[in-house]
Structure formats: C-alpha cells, structure tokens
Design a protein around this motif. Structure first.
Motif, mmCIF file in Angstrom:
data_model
loop_
_atom_site.group_PDB
_atom_site.id
_atom_site.type_symbol
_atom_site.label_atom_id
_atom_site.label_comp_id
_atom_site.label_asym_id
_atom_site.label_seq_id
_atom_site.Cartn_x
_atom_site.Cartn_y
_atom_site.Cartn_z
ATOM 1 N N MET A 208 3.385 9.047 3.531
ATOM 2 C CA MET A 208 3.067 8.061 2.614
ATOM 3 C C MET A 208 2.912 6.640 3.092
ATOM 4 N N ILE A 209 3.457 6.335 4.423
ATOM 5 C CA ILE A 209 3.135 5.337 5.213
ATOM 6 C C ILE A 209 1.747 5.504 6.142
ATOM 7 N N GLY A 210 1.229 7.056 5.995
ATOM 8 C CA GLY A 210 0.480 7.192 7.020
ATOM 9 C C GLY A 210 0.550 7.483 8.390
ATOM 10 N N CYS A 211 2.018 7.821 8.741
ATOM 11 C CA CYS A 211 2.471 7.960 10.002
ATOM 12 C C CYS A 211 2.825 9.616 10.108
ATOM 13 N N GLY A 212 2.681 10.194 9.112
ATOM 14 C CA GLY A 212 2.869 11.717 9.134
ATOM 15 C C GLY A 212 1.890 12.313 8.027
ATOM 16 N N LEU A 213 1.961 13.751 8.125
ATOM 17 C CA LEU A 213 1.123 14.615 7.111
ATOM 18 C C LEU A 213 1.998 15.227 6.065
ATOM 19 N N ALA A 214 1.544 15.347 4.958
ATOM 20 C CA ALA A 214 2.497 15.997 4.017
ATOM 21 C C ALA A 214 2.833 17.555 4.644
ATOM 22 N N VAL A 215 4.165 18.098 4.437
ATOM 23 C CA VAL A 215 4.352 19.259 5.095
ATOM 24 C C VAL A 215 3.625 20.563 4.437
ATOM 25 N N ALA A 216 3.312 21.650 5.393
ATOM 26 C CA ALA A 216 2.803 22.809 4.698
ATOM 27 C C ALA A 216 3.906 23.505 4.096
ATOM 28 N N PRO A 217 3.692 24.260 3.054
ATOM 29 C CA PRO A 217 5.037 25.068 2.610
ATOM 30 C C PRO A 217 5.287 26.207 3.442
ATOM 31 N N TYR B 259 0.769 -1.179 -0.070
ATOM 32 C CA TYR B 259 -0.133 -0.041 0.220
ATOM 33 C C TYR B 259 0.855 1.196 -0.036
ATOM 34 N N LEU B 260 0.273 2.175 -0.604
ATOM 35 C CA LEU B 260 0.974 3.615 -0.596
ATOM 36 C C LEU B 260 -0.205 4.411 -0.099
ATOM 37 N N VAL B 261 -0.032 5.513 0.960
ATOM 38 C CA VAL B 261 -0.864 6.361 1.102
ATOM 39 C C VAL B 261 -0.715 7.627 0.292
ATOM 40 N N LEU B 262 -1.791 7.977 0.051
ATOM 41 C CA LEU B 262 -1.882 9.310 -0.763
ATOM 42 C C LEU B 262 -2.255 10.201 0.301
ATOM 43 N N PRO B 263 -1.397 11.101 0.823
ATOM 44 C CA PRO B 263 -1.543 12.083 1.822
ATOM 45 C C PRO B 263 -2.700 13.245 1.177
ATOM 46 N N GLN B 264 -3.176 13.933 2.393
ATOM 47 C CA GLN B 264 -3.980 14.932 2.080
ATOM 48 C C GLN B 264 -3.166 16.511 1.392
ATOM 49 N N ARG B 265 -3.387 17.152 0.074
ATOM 50 C CA ARG B 265 -2.508 18.219 -0.122
ATOM 51 C C ARG B 265 -2.725 19.196 0.964
ATOM 52 N N PRO B 266 -1.620 19.655 1.355
ATOM 53 C CA PRO B 266 -1.842 20.781 2.551
ATOM 54 C C PRO B 266 -2.228 22.194 1.804
ATOM 55 N N ALA B 267 -2.930 23.060 2.771
ATOM 56 C CA ALA B 267 -3.545 24.217 2.268
ATOM 57 C C ALA B 267 -2.512 25.093 1.977
ATOM 58 N N GLY B 268 -2.826 26.106 1.158
ATOM 59 C CA GLY B 268 -1.805 27.294 0.702
ATOM 60 C C GLY B 268 -0.878 26.510 -0.173
ATOM 61 N N THR B 269 -0.940 25.610 -1.240
ATOM 62 C CA THR B 269 -0.186 24.950 -2.277
ATOM 63 C C THR B 269 -1.027 25.338 -3.524
ATOM 64 N N ASP B 270 -1.955 26.178 -3.631
ATOM 65 C CA ASP B 270 -2.460 26.580 -4.850
ATOM 66 C C ASP B 270 -1.394 26.854 -5.871
ATOM 67 N N GLY B 271 -1.405 26.457 -6.999
ATOM 68 C CA GLY B 271 -0.315 27.113 -7.971
ATOM 69 C C GLY B 271 0.825 26.508 -7.673
ATOM 70 N N MET B 272 1.148 25.675 -6.706
ATOM 71 C CA MET B 272 2.598 25.301 -6.701
ATOM 72 C C MET B 272 2.734 24.134 -7.918
ATOM 73 N N ASP B 273 3.964 23.730 -8.546
ATOM 74 C CA ASP B 273 3.947 22.989 -9.584
ATOM 75 C C ASP B 273 4.337 21.582 -9.008
ATOM 76 N N GLU B 274 4.366 20.390 -9.782
ATOM 77 C CA GLU B 274 4.734 19.255 -9.293
ATOM 78 C C GLU B 274 5.960 19.186 -8.506
ATOM 79 N N ALA B 275 7.075 19.864 -9.051
ATOM 80 C CA ALA B 275 8.498 19.680 -8.620
ATOM 81 C C ALA B 275 8.391 20.271 -7.056
#
Lengths: 102, 233
Positions: free
Chosen positions: B224-233, B197-213
């Motif tokens: 991606m293991i589900g033991c953390g959250l994606a980091v806010a920019p 399994y791979l966890v697709l974390p929630q996209r953090p707020a304040g990331t509109d307009g950011m590109d893939e990189a």
C-alpha cells in the motif's frame, strides 16, 4: 508473523503523542510542524544519512523543543532544570521503585 | 537498534505516571549501565529525559493531559495499523462501484468506513495497473496516512528512502524484491502535510471467488506504500 512495534522506544511514542496532542489542542498547525521538522531533518542529514529510527526522533524532539520555546509554552531554562531534576530522581531512586520528582 | 525495549508503567507515581526504559542489551558495549545489578533505577537516555521534562512542564501548565497522551499511544500501538488500509483495498478489489468511488474521491468513501481523522484528512488513492506502478514517499519528512496504515516504518523515515525513492525508484523497488516489467512505468507520489496517498495494489491472480476477509490477508503494508506487491494466495 508478529507485527512490528509501532515505536522502537517508549520515548518515541511519548514524544509523538505529545506533539499530536499539542497540535490538536491548537498550539500549532500540522503543515507548520511538517515544515519545521523537515528543515531539522535536512540540517541533521547534511553530514550523515539518517536511519529513520532514533536519529529521526532526535530531530523531532529538537524541533518540538524549539517550537515550544519560541511560542513561550516552555522556557529553555525550565526545560533544562526539569531534565536535571528527572535525572537526579532516577539516580536517587532504588532500582525497581517508581521514580518521582519529589 | 540493539536491544529490546519494554515499557513499564508504575501505578502510584505522581500525576504523570511513570515509565522507564528497560534495555536488554547484555552484549551491547555501548550500554552505559551494563552492570549485573543496579543500585539505582536505569537512567533513561538523554532524549528520553528531555521528553519527560517537556511533558512535566506542559502538564504543570495545564497544556497537556497525560491521559490523552496514553490514549494517543494506545491508539497507534494497538488499534490503528495497516489492517485498515487492507480492508479498503480488499473491498476495492471486490466491489467495482466502491473502487470507482474510491479512486474518484477517496475522502467521503473512507469517512464512511470510519478511516479518517489525524493525518488522513485529504487522501488520494492511486491504482496500480499493468501500465503504471505507484509508489509513495515523503521527501520533506514522513507524511503518511495514519488512519489507514498507522505509524510509518523506520525505513520510510530514513534519508536513504526519502532521497532514493524519487531518484532511483526501480532500484529501491528491486531492493524490496519487486521487479517490474520494463514497460511498466513507475510514478512516485510525494506526500505532504495536506495530501496523503494510498496505493491500491493489483489484485493477485488466482484469487477469484475469495471473499473480502480472505483478500485482506494478501494486502501487505508495503504493497500500500507501493514498495511491495500484494501476496499471491
């Protein structure tokens, strides 16, 4: 931030690679490996809690040794003799020189 | 683990090549060879010698190719890691059609990105939302999506995580610094040798307009293991 190393010790990496290589060469199927390894971990974890480092790979090593002894790929006595040969080689080789069996 | 390991490879040392463990552990009383100078080479630990014995015997029998072993180690030490998974996540955040395809049937999507093979043969991607937080464990041993995340960290392989992730996931999450709203349910996925399994974390707020990189940098391994959250920019 520096990434954590994938393996904590060289022998962990070597053992991992050996196992993956043997699996890919068709010596055993991965689900069978996972079952056996899971059983070893369970047995080792009865008396104490395994930390996922050295003790994890010790269980891995025991599983692979047993598996290869059972399939006849490596005999237990030959493994012991070879281990002793490497130990002797290390002990007789001056510090800094490459260690060889001959 | 006290001490730092370094690998030394010597060139002309027989068919196996040679490696030895250097353990810088001047203050480690458990170190058996803690002298100021060494009349002989540092004796590797018992398991290290047993691994060498296995490798030597199998090589002599022609069952193992030492070059192939080096290749496997190099792959997982240097080339494959959580960046692959982060790439997938960032694309899923940026591209709705890609995300839908990934969640519906991950294997062909990942294969197209080149993230397949060893221990990633059958992948399932589970999406975190406001309602559900997903978390991955392997209670049997340490099954893990190597092509996307590389080699699992020590804690993933520990008895403590393997047992407690299922029993008390919220407590484990809090130890990782993750506190979820009470009405978010936690779903724990137990990996097997067949399904990873791979966890697709929630996209953090304040990331509109950011590109893939730029988004990739926000995706941590733990998220991606589900033991953390994606980091806010």
């Amino acid at each position: 931030m520096r990434p954590e190393p994938a393996f904590e010790a060289p022998w962990h990496a070597q053992l991992f690679a050996l196992t993956v290589h043997l699996n890919e060469a068709g010596h055993f199927a991965w689900p069978d490996w996972a079952d056996r390894f899971g059983a070893t971990l369970k047995r080792h974890g009865v008396d104490r809690s395994l930390n996922g480092g050295d003790d994890y790979f010790l269980a891995w090593l025991e599983t692979l040794e047993t598996l290869l002894t059972e399939t006849g790929a490596a005999e237990a006595q030959a493994l012991q003799d070879m281990r002793a040969a490497w130990e002797a080689a290390y002990l007789r080789t001056p510090h800094g020189a490459p260690v060889t069996l001959d | 683990m006290g001490g730092i390991y370094a690998r030394m490879r010597a060139g002309a040392s027989g068919p196996l090549g040679d490696w030895t463990i250097v353990r810088h552990a001047a203050h480690d009383p458990a170190m058996p060879h803690d002298h100021h100078d060494h009349p002989h080479s540092l004796l590797p630990s018992d398991p290290a010698l047993r691994v060498k014995a296995l490798e030597t015997i199998l090589t002599q029998k022609g069952l193992v190719d030492p070059a192939a072993l080096d290749e496997i180690i190099d792959t997982y030490e240097n080339r494959i890691g959580p960046k692959n998974g982060a790439h997938v996540v960032a694309r899923a955040w940026s591209d709705a059609a890609f995300r839908a395809a990934l969640l519906a049937d991950a294997d062909p999507v990942l294969a197209e990105m080149g993230y397949y093979g060893r221990q990633g043969e059958h992948m399932v991607v589970v999406e975190n939302t406001g309602d559900v937080h997903n978390m991955v464990v392997c209670t049997l041993c340490s099954c893990y999506p190597w092509p996307l995340l590389g080699i699992p960290p020590g804690w993933y392989k520990s008895d403590a995580y393997r047992a407690r992730a299922v029993r008390e996931p919220r407590k484990v999450l809090s130890e990782f610094g993750v506190t979820l709203p009470q009405d978010t349910s936690v779903r724990v996925w137990d990996s097997t040798a067949e399904v990873r399994y791979l966890v697709l974390p929630q996209r953090p707020a304040g990331t509109d307009g950011m590109d893939e990189a730029a988004l990739m940098d926000l995706v941590t391994r733990d998220s991606m293991i589900g033991c953390g959250l994606a980091v806010a920019p």
